[in-house]
Design an enzyme around this catalytic site. Structure first.
Site, PDB file in Angstrom:
ATOM      1  N   CYS A   1      -6.704  -4.683  -1.403  1.00 30.63           N
ATOM      2  CA  CYS A   1      -7.682  -5.459  -0.866  1.00 30.63           C
ATOM      3  C   CYS A   1      -8.670  -6.176  -2.116  1.00 30.63           C
ATOM      4  O   CYS A   1      -9.092  -7.439  -1.765  1.00 30.63           O
ATOM      5  CB  CYS A   1      -8.799  -4.589  -0.288  1.00 30.63           C
ATOM      6  SG  CYS A   1      -9.720  -3.550  -0.968  1.00 30.63           S
TER       7      CYS A   1
ATOM      8  N   ASP B   1     -12.243 -12.497   4.785  1.00 28.40           N
ATOM      9  CA  ASP B   1     -11.206 -11.476   4.647  1.00 28.40           C
ATOM     10  C   ASP B   1      -9.863 -11.925   4.361  1.00 28.40           C
ATOM     11  O   ASP B   1      -9.300 -11.983   5.372  1.00 28.40           O
ATOM     12  CB  ASP B   1     -11.377 -10.043   5.265  1.00 28.40           C
ATOM     13  CG  ASP B   1     -10.953  -8.702   4.711  1.00 28.40           C
ATOM     14  OD1 ASP B   1     -10.284  -8.910   3.803  1.00 28.40           O
ATOM     15  OD2 ASP B   1     -11.430  -7.897   5.359  1.00 28.40           O
TER      16      ASP B   1
ATOM     17  N   TYR C   1      -5.912   4.211  -1.740  1.00 33.28           N
ATOM     18  CA  TYR C   1      -7.565   4.211  -1.531  1.00 33.28           C
ATOM     19  C   TYR C   1      -7.477   4.244  -0.135  1.00 33.28           C
ATOM     20  O   TYR C   1      -8.872   4.244   0.492  1.00 33.28           O
ATOM     21  CB  TYR C   1      -8.048   3.241  -2.433  1.00 33.28           C
ATOM     22  CG  TYR C   1      -7.744   1.790  -1.960  1.00 33.28           C
ATOM     23  CD1 TYR C   1      -8.516   1.207  -1.091  1.00 33.28           C
ATOM     24  CD2 TYR C   1      -6.505   1.028  -2.149  1.00 33.28           C
ATOM     25  CE1 TYR C   1      -8.329  -0.063  -0.611  1.00 33.28           C
ATOM     26  CE2 TYR C   1      -6.131  -0.027  -1.710  1.00 33.28           C
ATOM     27  CZ  TYR C   1      -7.115  -0.844  -1.100  1.00 33.28           C
ATOM     28  OH  TYR C   1      -6.805  -2.048  -0.544  1.00 33.28           O
TER      29      TYR C   1
ATOM     30  N   HIS D   1     -13.152  -0.624   0.921  1.00 34.08           N
ATOM     31  CA  HIS D   1     -12.376  -2.059   1.203  1.00 34.08           C
ATOM     32  C   HIS D   1     -13.408  -3.108   0.669  1.00 34.08           C
ATOM     33  O   HIS D   1     -14.550  -3.053   0.728  1.00 34.08           O
ATOM     34  CB  HIS D   1     -12.352  -2.219   2.861  1.00 34.08           C
ATOM     35  CG  HIS D   1     -11.556  -3.502   3.209  1.00 34.08           C
ATOM     36  ND1 HIS D   1     -10.546  -3.956   2.599  1.00 34.08           N
ATOM     37  CD2 HIS D   1     -11.903  -4.200   3.885  1.00 34.08           C
ATOM     38  CE1 HIS D   1     -10.091  -4.991   2.914  1.00 34.08           C
ATOM     39  NE2 HIS D   1     -11.033  -5.497   3.872  1.00 34.08           N
TER      40      HIS D   1
ATOM     41  N   TRP E   1       0.940  -1.197  -0.081  1.00 29.26           N
ATOM     42  CA  TRP E   1       0.039  -0.046   0.028  1.00 29.26           C
ATOM     43  C   TRP E   1       0.728   1.101   0.133  1.00 29.26           C
ATOM     44  O   TRP E   1       0.363   2.245   0.402  1.00 29.26           O
ATOM     45  CB  TRP E   1      -0.941  -0.045   1.148  1.00 29.26           C
ATOM     46  CG  TRP E   1      -2.134  -0.829   1.038  1.00 29.26           C
ATOM     47  CD1 TRP E   1      -3.534  -0.659   0.728  1.00 29.26           C
ATOM     48  CD2 TRP E   1      -2.024  -2.441   1.500  1.00 29.26           C
ATOM     49  NE1 TRP E   1      -4.119  -1.695   0.746  1.00 29.26           N
ATOM     50  CE2 TRP E   1      -3.276  -2.973   1.129  1.00 29.26           C
ATOM     51  CE3 TRP E   1      -1.127  -3.320   1.955  1.00 29.26           C
ATOM     52  CZ2 TRP E   1      -3.503  -4.363   1.426  1.00 29.26           C
ATOM     53  CZ3 TRP E   1      -1.554  -4.526   2.309  1.00 29.26           C
ATOM     54  CH2 TRP E   1      -2.556  -5.134   2.038  1.00 29.26           C
TER      55      TRP E   1
END
Length: 714
Positions: free
Chosen positions: A295, A376, A547, A353, A259
């Site tokens: 994600c 997740d 993001y 997400h 990220w």
């Protein structure tokens, strides 16, 4: 004498043959039988026709037919052995030994005779609806003889079978959530929802073998392979294991997250258009993590794997998604006096997400918690010592039953945490609450519609109406169950801080197109809520972000002082030229604009807006009728919308049943305003509605994506 010798030899040979066929009643001790798996017919009945494998692939709890060479009356003495896993045994339910019976069993493995001939036997074999899934070895033996291998087959979950934990009553939903290879993932932010296509490709090439190898490379398998294999009948167990295996954090799993905004040494997460390339790269590299994912990549790959194994699964996008790192159902954000967003807290609020929902029963919790379960694979927080998350019952999340397995507090916070915005004095270390909000988190929760390329809002399935008494009661219930109501939290704001009222209000309005390549025009609107004049100093900043709203590069800043008359509203236009943000923009095309308003004699007011910029558009045209095994031309058109040349242009194309692998085409540089027309050929190999995905990149625009449905006829 010669005649007698021949007679004697014939008699001796006859005795041998008789002993072979009638005393053992079977051939198995002598040679490897040849097996007809009736792959086409069984696949049609088991909804596995889309797999490209020549191996038999069937679903549990449902009969399949095989034929193998045998002998007359041999069926009375046949015993079958089906085995999976490293050390198969009856105790671990990884081995089944069963003979011929008159009817199929619903509780155990069974075989029913279909027909016999002089040299073959046809058998209908049934597995129980709770059988362990995976690759099985099937062998057969007759009285007293050693067993002979009939070969291997793969057993999957069966959402069409009412006895299976993954049973999904709607056939249309089974088509969408198990058999559909194309998906739409929603992104952007709550004010500006965008979407892009994804090729799950769960039936392509050797994806099934890769998915099965994922199970054998998991930490659970490496620590205790026998127990792990025995639990592969349970979708909640497999879902949890695979949520860990899709990320690379603990187990050399499939995808390495990044990220930072810097993706050297790998591919930008935004550049992927399907799971197949990622899974193939993982296998080809000797199972080294693929660089890089975020994600939606983790969620899309997990969708591919679970659909491949037969568990109904979909992607879910949660806008304004909380990452509550300390488990207090509160997210803290800090800003300095200039309005810069500070990285002082492990908490964060992501623009969006993406996670998964999978459909199965929860016998461990009770039937009311069955149905959609949240998984997740994005590595955010450890659960039981490793980066895995779920399954959390969606019903438990809505009702605030956060004490239930698995990871309900974290998921509850993602959709329902309260937000605290603080001013932090970097010189003294003092923090001052600017304001708090209880309605920001968990908005426009989205998924693809069944059978259509539309967005469906499922927010009401996660929580009661935001701001309602019921929603607040559930929030308090969750805090109480976590022991937060009676626990002193020194980091929490005082009631007086929460109840303080600002003297002014503010918001950013968009005053022009939100497109990469265009100037960004906004209006800051400030309103005096009081009956006396207010003097305000406004510190404004704009940062490019990823993001997750993590600031990457400062783009612009300004400060102004204004006086607002009683009840007055004023507008302040803001222009950020493309030339100022062009070099600083991340591949997420996101900018956070902030105005921290210091009111003389009053409390500070924070005004912020997250901007998601759209890429230019590309257009796909199919030039003719698409037919199976016939060439058809496709044209992709792009117009350079900026006043400078774009270079390093690349077109990437993929689509299940339309192309094998990924097509990459170099496109010549484009001058300002110039059109490019790129043509290529497809040879579809399956009929039906298919989706073609295109990704165009150049030095000025990253990952311009679109898709087109192509109706392929026979």
């Amino acid at each position: 004498m010669q005649f007698l010798r021949v007679r004697w030899c014939s008699f001796f040979l006859g005795c041998i043959l008789k002993a072979f066929f009638f005393s053992s009643h079977f051939f198995v001790a002598a040679s490897q039988p040849s097996t007809n798996w009736h792959v086409k017919e069984n696949a049609r009945d088991h909804h596995t026709s889309k797999f490209s494998s020549k191996e038999l692939i069937v679903r549990r709890g449902q009969a399949f037919v095989i034929t193998f060479n045998g002998a007359e009356e041999a069926e009375q003495n046949l015993t079958f052995i089906a085995e999976t896993g490293p050390k198969p045994s009856k105790q671990t339910r990884t081995q089944a030994i069963f003979g011929i019976s008159s009817t199929a069993s619903k509780e155990s493995w069974s075989a029913v005779l279909q027909s016999t001939s002089s040299n073959s036997v046809s058998i209908s074999i049934s597995s129980p609806p709770n059988a362990v899934i995976g690759r099985y070895k099937l062998s057969v033996q007759s009285d007293g003889s050693s067993s002979a291998s009939l070969g291997t087959f793969v057993l999957l979950f069966n959402p069409w079978s009412s006895g299976d934990d993954v049973f999904l009553p709607s056939k249309a939903e089974c088509e969408e959530y198990v058999l559909e290879e194309f998906g739409i993932i929603f992104a952007g932010n709550k004010n500006h929802i965008s979407s892009f296509g994804w090729n799950f490709g769960q039936f392509q090439g050797d994806i099934l073998d890769i998915c099965l190898s994922m199970l054998d490379r998991s930490l659970s398998y490496r620590q205790d392979p026998i127990t792990d294999a025995s639990h592969r009948n349970d979708p909640k167990y497999l879902g949890r294991v695979l949520s860990a295996m899709v990320n690379a954090n603990d187990d050399q799993g499939v995808v390495l997250g990044n990220w930072s905004g810097n993706y050297e040494g790998g591919k930008s997460p935004s550049s992927w258009t399907g799971s197949g390339e990622i899974l193939q790269n993982w296998k080809k590299s000797g199972f080294r993590p693929v660089r890089y994912g975020q994600c939606w990549v983790f969620a899309a790959v997990l969708t591919t794997v679970l659909r491949c194994l037969g568990i109904p699964t979909r992607t879910i996008t949660n806008f304004s998604s909380a990452h509550d790192a300390d488990g207090n159902l509160r997210v803290d954000e800090f800003y300095d006096a200039s309005g810069n967003h500070l990285n002082r807290s492990a908490d964060s609020i992501w623009n969006f997400h993406v996670w998964n929902e999978s459909w199965f029963t929860r016998s461990d919790l009770g039937s009311s918690y069955s149905g959609w379960q949240i998984l997740d694979a994005t590595p955010q927080e450890e659960s039981e010592g490793i980066y895995q998350c779920g399954p959390a019952s969606r019903k438990a999340i809505k009702e605030g039953d956060v004490e239930l397995d698995y990871d309900c507090p974290f998921v509850f916070a993602e959709v329902n945490a309260d937000c605290m915005y603080w001013n932090y004095d970097t010189s003294t270390g003092k923090k001052t609450l600017i304001f708090s909000q209880s309605t920001t988190i968990g908005q426009a929760i989205s998924t693809k519609a069944v059978g259509r390329d539309d967005r469906v809002d499922v927010t009401n399935d996660y929580k009661y109406e935001e701001g309602s008494k019921k929603e607040r009661d559930i929030f308090k219930k969750a805090r109480k169950k976590l022991g937060l109501e009676d626990k002193f939290d020194p980091t929490a704001p005082t009631p007086q801080e929460i109840e303080q009222k600002p003297d002014i209000s503010g918001k950013f309005k968009v005053a022009g197109p939100l497109q990469v390549g265009k100037d960004l025009n906004l209006i800051l609107v400030l309103a005096n809520l009081q009956s006396d004049a207010k003097t305000v100093r406004i510190n404004m900043t704009a940062w490019s972000t990823v993001y997750t709203r993590r600031p990457v590069h400062e783009i612009w800043k300004d400060s102004i002082s204004v006086t607002l008359s009683p009840k007055e509203e004023k507008q302040f236009p803001i222009k950020i030229p493309y030339t100022e943000y062009q070099q600083q923009l991340t591949t997420d095309n996101t900018i956070q604009v902030t105005a921290l308003c210091h009111v003389e004699g009053g409390i500070q007011v924070l005004v912020q807006r997250d901007i998601a910029l759209d890429n230019p558009t590309i257009d796909i045209q199919v030039l003719g009728e698409a037919k199976v095994n016939r060439e058809v031309d496709v044209e992709v058109i792009f117009t350079n919308p900026i006043d400078t040349e774009v270079t390093d242009c690349m077109l990437q194309v993929e689509g299940s049943d339309l192309l094998r692998g990924i097509l990459e085409i170099d496109v010549p540089p484009l001058k300002a305003g110039e059109n490019s027309s790129t043509k290529f050929k497809l040879i579809p190999f399956e009929a039906g509605p298919k989706h073609l995905l295109v990704n165009f990149s150049c030095d000025k625009f990253a990952n311009i994506k679109t898709f087109k449905m192509v109706n392929v006829t026979e």
